[in-house]
Design a protein around this motif. Structure first.
Motif: not given
Length: 419
Positions: A69-71, A165-167, A185-188, A342-360
């Motif tokens: 869908h986004r390539a 997620e799109e940056v 992401s919407v360019y074809k 580019g894109y970025k990770s969206n893990v901090p928005s749903w994973l309630k854990e901050s030891d393994m993944f950086s919130n930044k």
């Protein structure tokens, strides 16, 4: 059915009770994998090979939704196919050296079919939290009909990847610009930009290829190059630059291989700084290892820059109604702007854990190759900044780690059932 509660002698609506009553709870015997992209499929296949069942939750309506869908249409794998295979299954022999978008999606679908991987689609994970009391993960999802489902599992594998997620950068005057502003992401294709002046913001592989595609559709592209960038030929000495680099690293230290790559690039491409493409101070492989920044593998864009068909611009300062002002003071009119940012990770928005993944940045805190495992049955795959090779390594390690735990849980469950 209305859910009510009594407050000060009056019956009022009870939204919490209603939500709990509408939440379905499902116990998952094996790991829950979040994401049905290449990383999630690889993890599921490696687990299945060891007879460990798993469940993939995917927010989209298909596997590999980023690719489907986004390539953009002309997208090909930037590396030869042998470096992009998922574990346990090679690409078909008739595929080209650099498979197309359609080739890769077909391969992924065949991969899912071969290992009988059946993700649950249209399930957006809104929360995943480890329950310290029961020792299980509670993964809450919403579906297409807004239904809420909670999946309870012993192991959670995060496979949403670095490109969830799109940056989208914010520039002064964006609301004033009369032309179109769109993310890649919407360019074809460049077909609808024919005859137009287009500014492409971002000089990675995507930005370079979009500019080339625009040229092929009679547009007039300009490329924003804000930082230094390594541009390498896609092929060297009759073989892929990436493959040659991997072979040389078996015998030589990274810095010597970088010196060789830069020498060959200078001979084949010339001095890229003449076109506004200044190289970083450290070599391409060392830079990739330290920051994850991927060098650009040129597929023809540099020739278009050299001939003036693609202009190179400095960073954007502000936008006006019809024009863009750059940090060097130049002002030019544009009909459209494409953000190849580019894109970025969206893990901090749903994973309630901050030891393994950086919130930044939403990436594992431990650098490669140690970022695949956390605490309490938490794992990650596809966050190595090393493409599908890194994904394959993670998937194999995760399956190897979970297999004995799974078998032990089976033995314990049989003991309890006998009692």
């Amino acid at each position: 059915m209305a859910y009510m509660k009594e407050v000060e002698g009056k019956r009022v609506h009870d939204p919490l009770h209603e939500k709990m009553a509408k939440t379905r709870c499902k116990l998952v015997r094996g790991p829950v994998i979040v994401g049905a992209g290449p990383s999630g499929l690889a993890a599921a296949a490696c687990l299945k090979q060891r007879d460990v069942p798993s469940l993939i939750l995917e927010r989209a309506d298909c596997i590999a939704s980023t690719w489907q869908h986004r390539a953009y249409d002309r997208l090909r794998l930037h590396l030869p196919k042998q470096f992009c295979e998922l574990p346990l299954m090679k690409f078909p022999k008739n595929f080209p050296t650099y498979p197309t978008k359609e080739d890769f999606v077909s391969y992924l679908q065949d991969y899912a079919d071969h290992f009988d991987i059946q993700p649950v689609f249209n399930k957006t994970v809104v929360s995943a939290e480890f329950d310290q009391i029961c020792g299980f993960w509670r993964v809450t999802t919403t579906g297409s009909e807004k239904e809420v489902t909670e999946y309870v599992c012993q192991w959670l594998i995060v496979a949403t990847g670095e490109n969830a997620e799109e940056v989208v950068p914010q520039f002064e005057g964006m609301n004033q610009f009369d032309g179109t502003i769109a993310h890649t992401s919407v360019y074809k294709s460049g077909e609808k930009y024919s005859g137009k002046s287009v500014l492409v913001v971002g000089c990675g592989n995507s930005g370079m290829e979009v500019c080339l595609d625009l040229c092929g559709n009679n547009a007039r592209p300009s490329l924003v190059v804000r930082d230094s960038v390594h541009v390498l030929p896609q092929q060297m000495l009759g073989t892929s630059t990436f493959g040659l680099s991997m072979w040389l690293l078996n015998w030589l230290p990274t810095r010597l291989v970088d010196h060789f790559l830069l020498l060959m690039s200078r001979l084949m491409l010339g001095d890229t700084s003449r076109f506004g493409l200044n190289r970083p101070e450290i070599g391409p492989l060392e830079l990739k290892s330290k920051s994850g920044k991927t060098p650009v593998l040129d597929v023809g864009t540099l020739d278009k820059i050299r001939t003036g068909n693609i202009k190179v611009c400095k960073a954007v300062k502000r936008l006006t109604r019809h024009a863009v002002e750059f940090v060097d003071g130049k002002v030019e009119n544009f009909d459209a702007i494409i953000l190849a940012t580019g894109y970025k990770s969206n893990v901090p928005s749903w994973l309630k854990e901050s030891d393994m993944f950086s919130n930044k940045d939403g990436l594992p805190r431990k650098p490669f190759p140690n970022g695949w495992k956390g605490e309490g049955g938490l794992y990650s795959v596809g966050f190595t900044k090393r493409g599908l090779l890194g994904t394959s390594l993670d998937a194999r390690k995760i399956a190897e780690d979970i297999e004995p735990l799974w078998k032990r849980s089976l033995i314990n469950s049989k003991k309890y059932s006998i009692r």
